[in-house]
Scaffold this active site. Structure first.
Site, PDB file in Angstrom:
ATOM      1  N   SER A 137      13.109   0.286  -6.480  1.00 51.79           N
ATOM      2  CA  SER A 137      11.758   0.828  -6.301  1.00 51.79           C
ATOM      3  C   SER A 137      10.943   0.696  -7.583  1.00 51.79           C
ATOM      4  O   SER A 137      10.690  -0.422  -8.039  1.00 51.79           O
ATOM      5  CB  SER A 137      11.856   2.270  -5.806  1.00 51.79           C
ATOM      6  OG  SER A 137      10.635   2.745  -5.316  1.00 51.79           O
ATOM      7  N   ASP A 262       9.322  -1.194   5.245  1.00 49.72           N
ATOM      8  CA  ASP A 262       9.364  -0.234   4.137  1.00 49.72           C
ATOM      9  C   ASP A 262       8.162   0.715   4.228  1.00 49.72           C
ATOM     10  O   ASP A 262       7.010   0.277   4.180  1.00 49.72           O
ATOM     11  CB  ASP A 262       9.327  -0.986   2.803  1.00 49.72           C
ATOM     12  CG  ASP A 262       9.595  -0.098   1.600  1.00 49.72           C
ATOM     13  OD1 ASP A 262       9.159   1.063   1.601  1.00 49.72           O
ATOM     14  OD2 ASP A 262      10.236  -0.577   0.648  1.00 49.72           O
ATOM     15  N   HIS A 290      13.068   2.181   3.020  1.00 48.22           N
ATOM     16  CA  HIS A 290      12.949   2.132   1.558  1.00 48.22           C
ATOM     17  C   HIS A 290      14.272   2.542   0.936  1.00 48.22           C
ATOM     18  O   HIS A 290      14.699   3.692   1.049  1.00 48.22           O
ATOM     19  CB  HIS A 290      11.830   3.070   1.094  1.00 48.22           C
ATOM     20  CG  HIS A 290      11.499   2.930  -0.365  1.00 48.22           C
ATOM     21  ND1 HIS A 290      10.754   1.873  -0.848  1.00 48.22           N
ATOM     22  CD2 HIS A 290      11.813   3.695  -1.444  1.00 48.22           C
ATOM     23  CE1 HIS A 290      10.614   2.005  -2.158  1.00 48.22           C
ATOM     24  NE2 HIS A 290      11.256   3.100  -2.542  1.00 48.22           N
TER      25      HIS A 290
END
Length: 320
Positions: A137, A262, A290
Site C-alpha cells: 500500500s 481494490d 486491498h
C-alpha cells in the site's frame, strides 16, 4: 499480465477480501528481534529481524499506512518467507514501531530517503547477501517511487509492490466514496491517535484543533502531512509523491500485485501495459480487494495466496 489468483468463493467482493486478514489473524506470531537504527538527522527508526536464514537472501519488508511488523499481512508474509528459509527485516516508518519518533516530521507515501538509507546500510553490513524488498500500500508506493528515482543505481536484486495507490489524489478521492469511507475513518482514527500521543510526549504544540478540522484523508494531508514534510499542500504532496510517474524508470526486476476491485483505488488509475518497462510485471487480478487475496474452498480456512506467491517470487529472484 496474467491471473493466477482464485478468490475464496465465501469471501465475495472487495470488502470481504480486504477485511479478512484483520479478522483472521495468524495464530502464531513470527519471533522478531528489534534493532534501533539511528538516522543522520537525529531521528531513529526501528528494524525488526526474523531469525530464519537458511537462504542467503535478505528481504526488506515495508509496511503500509499506520502498519508495523505486527500487521496481519506482514505476519503472514513472514511465515511464508520462513518456509523458504529467507530472513526478513521489517523497516518501520518513523513513529510506527510503538514509540513516537523524536522529530516533528513523520513519514509519507513518497518518503524514499529512509528506505534508501536502510537498504544501503544493510548492504554495507552484508555485502555478500542479495537484497530484495516488498512494500504494501503506502509502502508499495514509496518502494516503486524509490526504484524509479534510483534506476540502474538501485541496490536491490528485485522488488514486489502490493496494492499500490498509484495516484495519491485518486486514492484520497476513492476513500471519500461508498463503503470505502469506513477504511478512511479507521485510518484517520489511528493517525489522530498517533499525532496526539507524539505531540504530548515530545512537547510539540497541541494538535487537537487541527485534527478536529481534518475530516478526511485529504484534510489530514493538507494540515499535517504536507506542511510537516515541505509540501505546499495536499495537492502538491500527492503530485510529487505518487509513484505512477516513476514506473517507466524502474530498472530492477519488479512485480506489482494489484486487484482491479481494490476499494482504495478506482480501476481507471491502474497503469496500462505501455507504461511499464519489460522488467516490471503487473499481475492484475479481477478480485482480491486491498492487501487481501485470500483463496480456499472451505469456509473459514482461507489460504494466504498473496504471501505464498510473493515469498516464492522473492526466493526465486534472490537465488545466487
Amino acid at each position: 499480465m496474467r491471473q493466477s489468483f482464485r478468490p475464496a468463493w465465501w469471501l465475495p467482493g472487495p470488502h470481504a477480501q480486504t477485511v479478512w486478514p484483520y479478522v483472521f489473524r495468524p495464530l502464531r506470531s513470527v519471533p522478531l528481534q528489534r534493532e534501533r537504527l539511528e538516522l543522520p538527522d537525529g531521528d531513529f527508526i526501528d528494524l525488526d529481524w526474523s531469525t530464519q536464514s537458511r537462504h542467503p537472501g535478505l528481504v526488506l519488508v515495508i509496511h503500509g499506512l499506520e502498519g508495523s511488523s505486527q500487521s496481519a499481512y506482514v505476519q503472514r508474509l513472514l511465515r511464508q518467507l520462513e518456509r523458504h528459509g529467507l530472513q526478513a527485516v521489517v523497516m518501520h516508518f518513523r513513529g510506527c514501531s510503538g514509540e513516537p519518533n523524536r522529530l516533528q516530521r513523520g513519514y509519507h507515501a513518497g518518503d524514499t530517503a529512509d528506505i534508501d538509507y536502510v537498504a544501503r546500510q544493510l548492504l554495507l553490513r552484508f555485502p555478500q547477501r542479495p537484497l530484495a524488498a516488498i512494500g504494501y500500500s503506502l509502502g508499495a508506493n514509496a518502494l516503486l517511487k524509490w526504484l524509479g528515482e534510483t534506476g540502474r543505481a538501485n541496490p536491490l536484486r528485485g522488488g514486489v509492490a502490493v496494492s499500490v495507490p498509484f495516484e495519491l489524489h485518486a486514492a484520497a478521492d476513492r476513500l471519500e466514496t461508498g463503503f470505502s469511507r469506513i477504511y478512511q475513518h479507521s485510518l484517520l482514527r489511528s493517525l489522530r491517535r498517533t499525532v496526539t500521543r507524539k505531540h504530548a510526549l515530545r512537547g510539540f504544540p497541541d494538535p487537537r484543533a487541527e485534527l478536529a478540522a481534518a475530516r478526511d484523508m485529504r484534510g489530514f494531508d493538507d494540515r499535517f502531512t504536507a506542511p510537516m514534510h515541505g509540501f505546499r499542500d495536499a495537492n502538491d504532496y500527492y503530485a510529487q509523491s505518487s509513484c505512477r510517474q516513476w514506473l517507466p524508470k524502474i530498472a530492477r526486476k519488479t512485480l506489482i500485485v494489484h486487484a482491479a476491485d481494490d476499494p482504495f483505488l478506482n480501476r481507471n488509475v491502474i497503469p496500462t501495459a505501455h507504461e511499464l518497462p519489460n522488467n516490471v510485471e503487473l499481475l492484475l487480478t479481477e478480485q482480491g480487494g486491498h492487501v487481501g487475496f485470500a483463496s480456499g474452498r472451505i469456509p473459514g480456512l482461507a489460504r494466504d495466496w498473496l504471501g505464498a506467491y510473493a515469498a516464492h517470487w522473492l526466493a526465486h529472484h534472490l537465488k545466487g
